[in-house]
Design a protein around this motif. Structure first.
Motif, mmCIF file in Angstrom:
data_model
loop_
_atom_site.group_PDB
_atom_site.id
_atom_site.type_symbol
_atom_site.label_atom_id
_atom_site.label_comp_id
_atom_site.label_asym_id
_atom_site.label_seq_id
_atom_site.Cartn_x
_atom_site.Cartn_y
_atom_site.Cartn_z
ATOM 1 N N SER A 1 -11.728 -6.749 12.778
ATOM 2 C CA SER A 1 -10.954 -7.367 12.068
ATOM 3 C C SER A 1 -11.419 -7.573 10.590
ATOM 4 N N THR A 2 -10.426 -7.239 9.565
ATOM 5 C CA THR A 2 -10.771 -7.286 8.080
ATOM 6 C C THR A 2 -9.913 -8.282 7.552
ATOM 7 N N LEU A 3 -10.458 -9.339 6.942
ATOM 8 C CA LEU A 3 -9.653 -10.240 6.275
ATOM 9 C C LEU A 3 -9.052 -9.988 4.881
ATOM 10 N N PRO A 4 -7.952 -10.625 4.551
ATOM 11 C CA PRO A 4 -7.303 -10.399 3.175
ATOM 12 C C PRO A 4 -8.107 -11.069 2.251
ATOM 13 N N TYR A 5 -8.234 -10.259 0.961
ATOM 14 C CA TYR A 5 -9.059 -10.872 -0.096
ATOM 15 C C TYR A 5 -8.321 -10.733 -1.465
ATOM 16 N N GLU A 6 -8.263 -11.521 -2.356
ATOM 17 C CA GLU A 6 -7.477 -11.214 -3.749
ATOM 18 C C GLU A 6 -7.960 -9.956 -4.413
ATOM 19 N N ASP A 7 -9.357 -9.550 -4.129
ATOM 20 C CA ASP A 7 -9.677 -8.344 -5.013
ATOM 21 C C ASP A 7 -9.910 -7.358 -4.161
ATOM 22 N N ASN A 8 -9.010 -7.183 -2.895
ATOM 23 C CA ASN A 8 -8.911 -6.003 -2.442
ATOM 24 C C ASN A 8 -7.503 -5.749 -2.278
ATOM 25 N N TYR A 9 -7.072 -4.643 -3.058
ATOM 26 C CA TYR A 9 -5.521 -4.407 -3.490
ATOM 27 C C TYR A 9 -5.396 -3.055 -3.777
ATOM 28 N N LEU A 10 -4.072 -2.615 -3.888
ATOM 29 C CA LEU A 10 -3.673 -1.391 -4.378
ATOM 30 C C LEU A 10 -2.857 -1.471 -5.593
ATOM 31 N N ASP A 11 -2.934 -0.380 -6.321
ATOM 32 C CA ASP A 11 -2.034 -0.401 -7.565
ATOM 33 C C ASP A 11 -1.992 0.931 -7.957
ATOM 34 N N LEU A 12 -1.105 1.166 -9.277
ATOM 35 C CA LEU A 12 -1.173 2.478 -9.695
ATOM 36 C C LEU A 12 -2.146 2.972 -10.552
ATOM 37 N N HIS A 13 -2.537 4.331 -10.105
ATOM 38 C CA HIS A 13 -3.899 4.815 -10.710
ATOM 39 C C HIS A 13 -3.767 4.910 -12.095
ATOM 40 N N PRO A 14 -4.502 4.436 -13.040
ATOM 41 C CA PRO A 14 -4.141 4.886 -14.633
ATOM 42 C C PRO A 14 -4.273 6.107 -14.999
ATOM 43 N N THR A 15 -4.847 7.018 -14.325
ATOM 44 C CA THR A 15 -4.829 8.346 -15.087
ATOM 45 C C THR A 15 -4.526 9.544 -13.756
ATOM 46 N N VAL A 16 -4.539 9.391 -12.633
ATOM 47 C CA VAL A 16 -4.399 10.468 -11.510
ATOM 48 C C VAL A 16 -2.821 10.263 -11.234
ATOM 49 N N THR A 17 -2.106 11.395 -11.558
ATOM 50 C CA THR A 17 -0.875 11.443 -11.234
ATOM 51 C C THR A 17 -0.399 12.406 -10.179
ATOM 52 N N ASP A 18 0.676 12.551 -9.269
ATOM 53 C CA ASP A 18 0.848 13.483 -8.372
ATOM 54 C C ASP A 18 1.614 14.750 -9.130
ATOM 55 N N PRO A 19 2.116 15.814 -8.351
ATOM 56 C CA PRO A 19 2.676 17.092 -9.080
ATOM 57 C C PRO A 19 3.960 16.543 -9.962
ATOM 58 N N LEU A 20 4.437 15.462 -9.566
ATOM 59 C CA LEU A 20 5.727 15.156 -10.319
ATOM 60 C C LEU A 20 5.699 14.158 -11.555
ATOM 61 N N GLY A 21 4.129 13.864 -11.717
ATOM 62 C CA GLY A 21 3.767 13.231 -12.900
ATOM 63 C C GLY A 21 3.847 11.721 -12.617
ATOM 64 N N ASP A 22 4.204 11.335 -11.292
ATOM 65 C CA ASP A 22 4.012 9.829 -11.193
ATOM 66 C C ASP A 22 2.614 9.447 -10.815
ATOM 67 N N PRO A 23 2.141 8.361 -11.008
ATOM 68 C CA PRO A 23 0.749 7.898 -10.636
ATOM 69 C C PRO A 23 0.635 7.687 -9.113
ATOM 70 N N VAL A 24 -0.540 8.109 -8.782
ATOM 71 C CA VAL A 24 -0.745 7.862 -7.260
ATOM 72 C C VAL A 24 -1.286 6.590 -7.083
ATOM 73 N N CYS A 25 -1.494 6.214 -5.622
ATOM 74 C CA CYS A 25 -1.619 5.013 -5.428
ATOM 75 C C CYS A 25 -3.425 4.862 -5.439
ATOM 76 N N ARG A 26 -3.812 3.762 -6.154
ATOM 77 C CA ARG A 26 -5.288 3.385 -6.144
ATOM 78 C C ARG A 26 -5.771 2.230 -5.035
#
Ligand SMILES: Cc1cc2nc3c(=O)[nH]c(=O)nc-3n(C[C@H](O)[C@H](O)[C@H](O)COP(=O)(O)OP(=O)(O)OC[C@H]3O[C@@H](n4cnc5c(N)ncnc54)[C@H](O)[C@@H]3O)c2cc1C
Ligand code: SF4
Length: 372
Positions: free
Chosen positions: A234-259
């Protein structure tokens, strides 16, 4: 392994596998060749909504599936109600209007699509005025494996990876933690299938060199005498384990990928150490003559991803309510393990499916109030 576990006072059981043992609903019985270990099932014996639920829904004539369509945004009106999705298909852009939108694009894309769907009603992303989208991400930590060599052949040349003997005595809160310094636990699972190339990648347990004729002779003698296991912690939830939009890497359509930002925390490290010890104990009880303990691992990402659109009653700390509908956009439902608040020691999909049915049943019963 089951006998050894019973000898230790544990409670072994055959690991559940969502695979047909006999022909069922016009789908074949499993042929036990194991291609589904990272491949698909070309006999449709293995459950997937693509071969079980969706075709049956299509037969009703009330479901239209638009394939090869890439949703880029969930659209909303000025009041923050979802109005539909915009998507790309064959290079063309389309808008699909909807009374209700159910987002079911898996944990990472559920979060990414919501964060990408910015609007005057949701300047930081859909249903994210409370800043909770992407928070409390969890993945089953990799590692803590144990490899064992036995003095006799195991006859494992057949089967499917979802088949195995399992122990839940050390999972979650199934055991007394009062003298232990962690929360949670692990499911121990010993595979009962094997295929030739994977078997030949065996370690030599310090009994032979890793190359040349002596290595070949060792593998020929021992390929069916060793086994590995799967320890799912099991893995507990933590405030500092999270997903957000990557500030520089994008998909081929130009949308940020998930970081992904996730750290392997002390609690999870202690679980890994503890359950790895139990696995060694189990293999020893079964007669293993050599044991290799693998590293305790890292925080994935593994094939199981949870959280990011957490379910809970409090709109301040959760994205969806107990029925899977957004606290902020009332006609937006979210399906999948992204709604889970904990990971437990088990794989996510059957729970995600059960939650999906629950959200669907709630929608059917409350259509007029949700669809507006
Ligand atoms: C190798 C592997 C082994 C696994 N083994 C197990 C296991 O043994 N047991 C278990 O419980 N779980 C297992 N899992 C996890 C399991 O596959 C997932 O939990 C499950 O598939 C999630 O279901 P879902 O419907 O939420 O998402 P998915 O099955 O990922 O479905 C999401 C769908 O949305 C589509 N989609 C995504 N983005 C967009 C977009 N922008 N526009 C349009 N469509 C989009 C995708 O194409 C996909 O069809 C495994 C995963 C992997 C990768
Ligand atoms: S072993 Fe796997 S791929 Fe082969 S039939 Fe069974 S479920 Fe399908």
């Amino acid at each position: 392994m089951a006998e050894a576990a019973r000898g230790l006072g544990w409670h072994p059981f055959p690991g559940p596998a969502a695979v047909n043992s006999v022909r069922y609903q016009n789908r074949a019985a499993c042929a036990y060749h194991g291609f589904c270990d990272r491949g698909g099932c070309h006999l449709d014996a293995k459950n997937s909504t693509a071969v079980s639920t969706i075709p049956r829904a299509q037969e009703t004539g009330r479901l239209q599936v638009v394939t090869e369509a890439h949703v880029r945004r969930v659209e909303v009106d000025g009041e923050g109600r979802a109005t539909g999705v915009s998507y790309l298909k064959g290079g063309e852009e389309y808008f699909q209007p909807a009374d209700v939108v159910l987002l079911a694009s898996y944990t990472y894309e559920n979060v990414r699509l919501m964060l990408l769907s910015k609007s005057p009603a949701y300047p930081d992303g859909l249903s994210n005025n409370g800043g909770q989208v992407g928070r409390h991400y969890m993945t089953h930590a990799t590692g803590a494996g144990v490899l064992a060599l036995f003095p006799h052949r195991l006859n494992r040349w057949y089967g499917l990876p979802a088949q195995g003997v399992a122990i839940d005595d050390w999972a979650a809160d199934n055991f007394d933690h009062s003298d232990l310094d962690f929360i949670g636990g692990g499911n121990l699972w010993v595979y009962s299938d094997r295929r030739p190339i994977a078997a030949a990648r065996m370690p030599t347990f310090g009994r032979a060199p890793r190359w040349g004729s002596a290595w070949k002779a060792f593998v020929a003698d021992n390929a069916d005498r060793w086994t590995n296991c799967y320890i799912q912690k099991s893995t507990l939830p933590y405030e500092d384990n999270y997903l957000d939009l990557h500030p520089t890497v994008t998909d081929p359509l130009g949308d940020p990928v998930c970081r992904i930002t996730a750290d392997f925390k002390d609690n999870e490290r202690r679980i890994a150490t503890f359950v790895q010890d139990r696995m060694v104990e189990w293999f020893r009880a079964a007669g293993a003559v050599e044991i290799i303990r693998q590293g305790l691992g890292t925080m994935g990402p593994s094939t199981h991803a949870y959280g990011g659109t957490r379910m809970g009653d409090d709109p301040e700390t959760n994205v969806v309510d107990r029925w899977g509908f957004s606290h902020e956009a009332p006609n937006l439902g979210i399906l999948g393990a992204s709604v889970m608040g904990t990971s437990g020691s088990h794989n996510p999909t059957l729970t995600a499916q059960a939650l999906g049915w629950r959200t669907a049943a709630h929608l059917v019963e409350n259509w007029s109030s949700i669809a507006g």
